[in-house]
Write an enzyme that holds these catalytic residues in place. Sequence first.
Site, PDB file in Angstrom:
ATOM      1  N   ASP A  30     -29.854  10.137   9.977  1.00 37.08           N
ATOM      2  CA  ASP A  30     -29.567  11.575  10.064  1.00 37.08           C
ATOM      3  C   ASP A  30     -29.100  12.076   8.700  1.00 37.08           C
ATOM      4  O   ASP A  30     -28.307  11.417   8.017  1.00 37.08           O
ATOM      5  CB  ASP A  30     -28.491  11.833  11.124  1.00 37.08           C
ATOM      6  CG  ASP A  30     -28.437  13.288  11.540  1.00 37.08           C
ATOM      7  OD1 ASP A  30     -28.780  13.592  12.688  1.00 37.08           O
ATOM      8  OD2 ASP A  30     -28.053  14.136  10.695  1.00 37.08           O
ATOM      9  N   ILE A  31     -29.580  13.248   8.312  1.00 31.47           N
ATOM     10  CA  ILE A  31     -29.254  13.804   6.991  1.00 31.47           C
ATOM     11  C   ILE A  31     -27.787  14.244   6.908  1.00 31.47           C
ATOM     12  O   ILE A  31     -27.224  14.339   5.817  1.00 31.47           O
ATOM     13  CB  ILE A  31     -30.203  14.983   6.670  1.00 31.47           C
ATOM     14  CG1 ILE A  31     -30.319  15.202   5.182  1.00 31.47           C
ATOM     15  CG2 ILE A  31     -29.808  16.252   7.403  1.00 31.47           C
ATOM     16  CD1 ILE A  31     -31.461  16.137   4.780  1.00 31.47           C
ATOM     17  N   ASN A  87     -29.376  15.783  23.006  1.00 27.39           N
ATOM     18  CA  ASN A  87     -28.975  17.129  23.368  1.00 27.39           C
ATOM     19  C   ASN A  87     -30.182  17.886  23.920  1.00 27.39           C
ATOM     20  O   ASN A  87     -31.302  17.730  23.424  1.00 27.39           O
ATOM     21  CB  ASN A  87     -28.430  17.865  22.137  1.00 27.39           C
ATOM     22  CG  ASN A  87     -27.172  17.224  21.593  1.00 27.39           C
ATOM     23  OD1 ASN A  87     -26.338  16.754  22.362  1.00 27.39           O
ATOM     24  ND2 ASN A  87     -27.037  17.179  20.281  1.00 27.39           N
ATOM     25  N   VAL A  96     -32.948  21.034  16.635  1.00 30.22           N
ATOM     26  CA  VAL A  96     -34.338  20.716  16.295  1.00 30.22           C
ATOM     27  C   VAL A  96     -35.077  20.471  17.613  1.00 30.22           C
ATOM     28  O   VAL A  96     -34.712  19.563  18.383  1.00 30.22           O
ATOM     29  CB  VAL A  96     -34.436  19.479  15.379  1.00 30.22           C
ATOM     30  CG1 VAL A  96     -35.905  19.166  15.074  1.00 30.22           C
ATOM     31  CG2 VAL A  96     -33.667  19.694  14.075  1.00 30.22           C
ATOM     32  N   HIS A 100     -35.058  13.927  20.368  1.00 24.86           N
ATOM     33  CA  HIS A 100     -34.575  12.833  19.512  1.00 24.86           C
ATOM     34  C   HIS A 100     -33.326  12.235  20.120  1.00 24.86           C
ATOM     35  O   HIS A 100     -32.457  12.948  20.610  1.00 24.86           O
ATOM     36  CB  HIS A 100     -34.278  13.332  18.096  1.00 24.86           C
ATOM     37  CG  HIS A 100     -33.478  14.591  18.048  1.00 24.86           C
ATOM     38  ND1 HIS A 100     -34.027  15.831  18.270  1.00 24.86           N
ATOM     39  CD2 HIS A 100     -32.160  14.809  17.826  1.00 24.86           C
ATOM     40  CE1 HIS A 100     -33.094  16.758  18.175  1.00 24.86           C
ATOM     41  NE2 HIS A 100     -31.947  16.162  17.920  1.00 24.86           N
ATOM     42  N   HIS A 102     -29.895  10.602  19.290  1.00 28.56           N
ATOM     43  CA  HIS A 102     -28.903  10.326  18.245  1.00 28.56           C
ATOM     44  C   HIS A 102     -28.303   8.962  18.555  1.00 28.56           C
ATOM     45  O   HIS A 102     -27.905   8.703  19.695  1.00 28.56           O
ATOM     46  CB  HIS A 102     -27.742  11.320  18.313  1.00 28.56           C
ATOM     47  CG  HIS A 102     -28.069  12.716  17.934  1.00 28.56           C
ATOM     48  ND1 HIS A 102     -27.859  13.204  16.673  1.00 28.56           N
ATOM     49  CD2 HIS A 102     -28.565  13.751  18.650  1.00 28.56           C
ATOM     50  CE1 HIS A 102     -28.202  14.480  16.620  1.00 28.56           C
ATOM     51  NE2 HIS A 102     -28.641  14.839  17.811  1.00 28.56           N
TER      52      HIS A 102
END
Length: 121
Positions: A30-31, A87, A96, A100, A102
């Site tokens: 993750d950025i 989420n 986004v 995905h 996390h």
Amino acid sequence: MSETIFTKIINREIPADILYEDDISLAFSDINPQAPVHFLVIPKKPIATINDITEADRELVGHLYLVAAQVAREKGVAEDGYRVVMNCGEKAGQSVFHIHLHVLAGKPLGWPPYTDKMKQA
Ligand code: 5GP
């Protein structure tokens, strides 16, 4: 569905720290990490939210968890424990719209995952 930043990562149009890849999934750091270890696992198929998962995606979604566990092992956090979160929707914090997982680890993680401030909302 419209293209998201994750499609650009899949297509190598923008860089990412890629940790795992196969024909149907990708894992990358993750950025904006929220824990010492924080990576995302995505399907290459662009599914916007959990609400858009269909019967046809059953195996694909299960596969994301297998990738999460494999990368967690490779990162050395599998034994200590990690949290896997997806989420769904803006109110749950989704920003986004390409599903995905996390995967968060490397520090004690609080539970439940909401604050008193959020309780009042
Ligand atoms: P969400 O808020 O949708 O549950 O999670 C989206 C996650 O994607 C966030 O944790 C955010 O930091 C991460 N993210 C957003 N844009 C990028 C990007 O360009 N590269 C990477 N590696 N992560 C991103």
